[in-house]
Design a protein around this motif. Structure first.
Motif, PDB file in Angstrom:
ATOM      1  N   GLY A 157     -14.079  44.408  -3.941  1.00  0.00           N
ATOM      2  CA  GLY A 157     -14.661  45.546  -3.231  1.00  0.00           C
ATOM      3  C   GLY A 157     -15.177  46.605  -4.181  1.00  0.00           C
ATOM      4  N   SER A 158     -14.409  46.902  -5.224  1.00  0.00           N
ATOM      5  CA  SER A 158     -14.865  47.904  -6.201  1.00  0.00           C
ATOM      6  C   SER A 158     -16.089  47.400  -6.963  1.00  0.00           C
ATOM      7  N   LEU A 159     -16.134  46.108  -7.235  1.00  0.00           N
ATOM      8  CA  LEU A 159     -17.310  45.522  -7.901  1.00  0.00           C
ATOM      9  C   LEU A 159     -18.550  45.650  -7.015  1.00  0.00           C
ATOM     10  N   LEU A 160     -18.408  45.360  -5.732  1.00  0.00           N
ATOM     11  CA  LEU A 160     -19.544  45.486  -4.809  1.00  0.00           C
ATOM     12  C   LEU A 160     -20.007  46.933  -4.696  1.00  0.00           C
ATOM     13  N   LYS A 161     -19.070  47.864  -4.591  1.00  0.00           N
ATOM     14  CA  LYS A 161     -19.435  49.277  -4.491  1.00  0.00           C
ATOM     15  C   LYS A 161     -20.164  49.743  -5.742  1.00  0.00           C
ATOM     16  N   ALA A 162     -19.730  49.275  -6.901  1.00  0.00           N
ATOM     17  CA  ALA A 162     -20.380  49.665  -8.151  1.00  0.00           C
ATOM     18  C   ALA A 162     -21.800  49.127  -8.226  1.00  0.00           C
ATOM     19  N   SER A 163     -22.028  47.931  -7.686  1.00  0.00           N
ATOM     20  CA  SER A 163     -23.374  47.352  -7.762  1.00  0.00           C
ATOM     21  C   SER A 163     -24.295  47.912  -6.679  1.00  0.00           C
ATOM     22  N   MET A 164     -23.754  48.561  -5.662  1.00  0.00           N
ATOM     23  CA  MET A 164     -24.573  49.115  -4.582  1.00  0.00           C
ATOM     24  C   MET A 164     -25.259  50.421  -4.981  1.00  0.00           C
ATOM     25  N   THR A 165     -24.848  51.044  -6.056  1.00  0.00           N
ATOM     26  CA  THR A 165     -25.422  52.340  -6.428  1.00  0.00           C
ATOM     27  C   THR A 165     -26.893  52.227  -6.839  1.00  0.00           C
ATOM     28  N   THR A 166     -27.320  51.053  -7.262  1.00  0.00           N
ATOM     29  CA  THR A 166     -28.709  50.884  -7.715  1.00  0.00           C
ATOM     30  C   THR A 166     -29.662  50.621  -6.548  1.00  0.00           C
ATOM     31  N   LEU A 167     -29.133  50.408  -5.348  1.00  0.00           N
ATOM     32  CA  LEU A 167     -29.997  50.134  -4.201  1.00  0.00           C
ATOM     33  C   LEU A 167     -30.711  51.406  -3.760  1.00  0.00           C
ATOM     34  N   ARG A 168     -31.931  51.232  -3.280  1.00  0.00           N
ATOM     35  CA  ARG A 168     -32.702  52.372  -2.776  1.00  0.00           C
ATOM     36  C   ARG A 168     -32.415  52.578  -1.313  1.00  0.00           C
ATOM     37  N   LYS A 169     -32.566  53.805  -0.882  1.00  0.00           N
ATOM     38  CA  LYS A 169     -32.418  54.119   0.521  1.00  0.00           C
ATOM     39  C   LYS A 169     -33.699  53.704   1.246  1.00  0.00           C
ATOM     40  N   ARG A 170     -33.553  53.210   2.475  1.00  0.00           N
ATOM     41  CA  ARG A 170     -34.716  52.776   3.246  1.00  0.00           C
ATOM     42  C   ARG A 170     -35.603  53.961   3.593  1.00  0.00           C
ATOM     43  N   ASP A 171     -36.905  53.734   3.478  1.00  0.00           N
ATOM     44  CA  ASP A 171     -37.876  54.756   3.852  1.00  0.00           C
ATOM     45  C   ASP A 171     -38.269  54.507   5.301  1.00  0.00           C
ATOM     46  N   LYS A 172     -37.527  55.127   6.216  1.00  0.00           N
ATOM     47  CA  LYS A 172     -37.736  54.873   7.643  1.00  0.00           C
ATOM     48  C   LYS A 172     -39.067  55.424   8.130  1.00  0.00           C
ATOM     49  N   LYS A 173     -39.523  56.508   7.525  1.00  0.00           N
ATOM     50  CA  LYS A 173     -40.792  57.104   7.946  1.00  0.00           C
ATOM     51  C   LYS A 173     -41.943  56.137   7.674  1.00  0.00           C
ATOM     52  N   ARG A 174     -41.945  55.552   6.496  1.00  0.00           N
ATOM     53  CA  ARG A 174     -42.996  54.595   6.134  1.00  0.00           C
ATOM     54  C   ARG A 174     -42.921  53.353   7.017  1.00  0.00           C
ATOM     55  N   GLU A 175     -41.705  52.873   7.288  1.00  0.00           N
ATOM     56  CA  GLU A 175     -41.548  51.712   8.157  1.00  0.00           C
ATOM     57  C   GLU A 175     -42.085  51.992   9.555  1.00  0.00           C
ATOM     58  N   LYS A 176     -41.824  53.205  10.053  1.00  0.00           N
ATOM     59  CA  LYS A 176     -42.297  53.575  11.380  1.00  0.00           C
ATOM     60  C   LYS A 176     -43.820  53.606  11.412  1.00  0.00           C
ATOM     61  N   ILE A 177     -44.432  54.172  10.389  1.00  0.00           N
ATOM     62  CA  ILE A 177     -45.892  54.242  10.319  1.00  0.00           C
ATOM     63  C   ILE A 177     -46.486  52.840  10.285  1.00  0.00           C
ATOM     64  N   ARG A 178     -45.886  51.957   9.485  1.00  0.00           N
ATOM     65  CA  ARG A 178     -46.403  50.585   9.394  1.00  0.00           C
ATOM     66  C   ARG A 178     -46.259  49.841  10.710  1.00  0.00           C
ATOM     67  N   SER A 179     -45.137  50.041  11.393  1.00  0.00           N
ATOM     68  CA  SER A 179     -44.952  49.352  12.671  1.00  0.00           C
ATOM     69  C   SER A 179     -45.941  49.881  13.716  1.00  0.00           C
ATOM     70  N   GLU A 180     -46.220  51.195  13.682  1.00  0.00           N
ATOM     71  CA  GLU A 180     -47.202  51.764  14.608  1.00  0.00           C
ATOM     72  C   GLU A 180     -48.593  51.222  14.316  1.00  0.00           C
ATOM     73  N   GLU A 181     -48.939  51.100  13.036  1.00  0.00           N
ATOM     74  CA  GLU A 181     -50.240  50.545  12.668  1.00  0.00           C
ATOM     75  C   GLU A 181     -50.356  49.092  13.122  1.00  0.00           C
ATOM     76  N   ALA A 182     -49.278  48.331  12.946  1.00  0.00           N
ATOM     77  CA  ALA A 182     -49.290  46.930  13.372  1.00  0.00           C
ATOM     78  C   ALA A 182     -49.447  46.829  14.888  1.00  0.00           C
ATOM     79  N   ALA A 183     -48.766  47.708  15.619  1.00  0.00           N
ATOM     80  CA  ALA A 183     -48.888  47.710  17.079  1.00  0.00           C
ATOM     81  C   ALA A 183     -50.308  48.077  17.495  1.00  0.00           C
ATOM     82  N   ALA A 184     -50.913  49.035  16.796  1.00  0.00           N
ATOM     83  CA  ALA A 184     -52.291  49.435  17.113  1.00  0.00           C
ATOM     84  C   ALA A 184     -53.266  48.288  16.843  1.00  0.00           C
ATOM     85  N   ARG A 185     -53.059  47.567  15.723  1.00  0.00           N
ATOM     86  CA  ARG A 185     -53.923  46.421  15.410  1.00  0.00           C
ATOM     87  C   ARG A 185     -53.788  45.330  16.472  1.00  0.00           C
ATOM     88  N   LYS A 186     -52.554  45.093  16.889  1.00  0.00           N
ATOM     89  CA  LYS A 186     -52.327  44.062  17.898  1.00  0.00           C
ATOM     90  C   LYS A 186     -52.969  44.456  19.227  1.00  0.00           C
TER      91      LYS A 186
END
Length: 125
Positions: A44-73
């Motif tokens: 568990g401590s090994l996993l927690k130590a390796s998780m620090t390098t992960l980036r936080k999800r950019d939800k705003k960008r994901e939302k914009i992309r999903s809206e664009e995809a819906a508009a294209r469809k």
């Protein structure tokens, strides 16, 4: 015979762990039941130590992309009406509408081909 049956029921088995790094390297280890809590803590401590390098999800960008995809469809499924004269005033508008219809038909055809390909791959798995 009862002694043999109870000894098998109370017998503890080691836990076998196998892992790979996605490439050639493969690892395995046995963890004895008495050492399991210690192993879980260390893992568990090994996993927690390796998780620090992960980036936080950019939800705003994901939302914009999903809206664009819906508009294209939506645009792909909407009917394009071709109106206006073939010659004279409004000719350019009509030619743009015709091009839009052709483009829409091509994109619908590509979408159908992708869906068929996806279904083939899912059915083969």
């Amino acid at each position: 015979m009862d002694d043999a049956g109870t000894s098998e029921e109370s017998r503890e088995y080691p836990c076998l762990l196998r892992l790979t790094d996605g490439g050639k390297n493969k690892f395995s280890t046995k963890v004895e039941p008495g050492q399991l809590e210690k192993f879980h803590a260390a893992y568990g401590s090994l996993l927690k130590a390796s998780m620090t390098t992960l980036r936080k999800r950019d939800k705003k960008r994901e939302k914009i992309r999903s809206e664009e995809a819906a508009a294209r469809k939506k645009k792909m499924t909407e009917l394009v009406v071709v109106d206006g004269p073939k010659r004279g005033k409004g000719r350019r508008k009509r030619s743009r509408q015709i091009k839009a219809v052709i483009k829409q038909q091509e994109s619908q055809q590509k979408f159908k081909e992708r869906e068929e390909q996806r279904q083939k791959t899912q059915s083969s798995q």
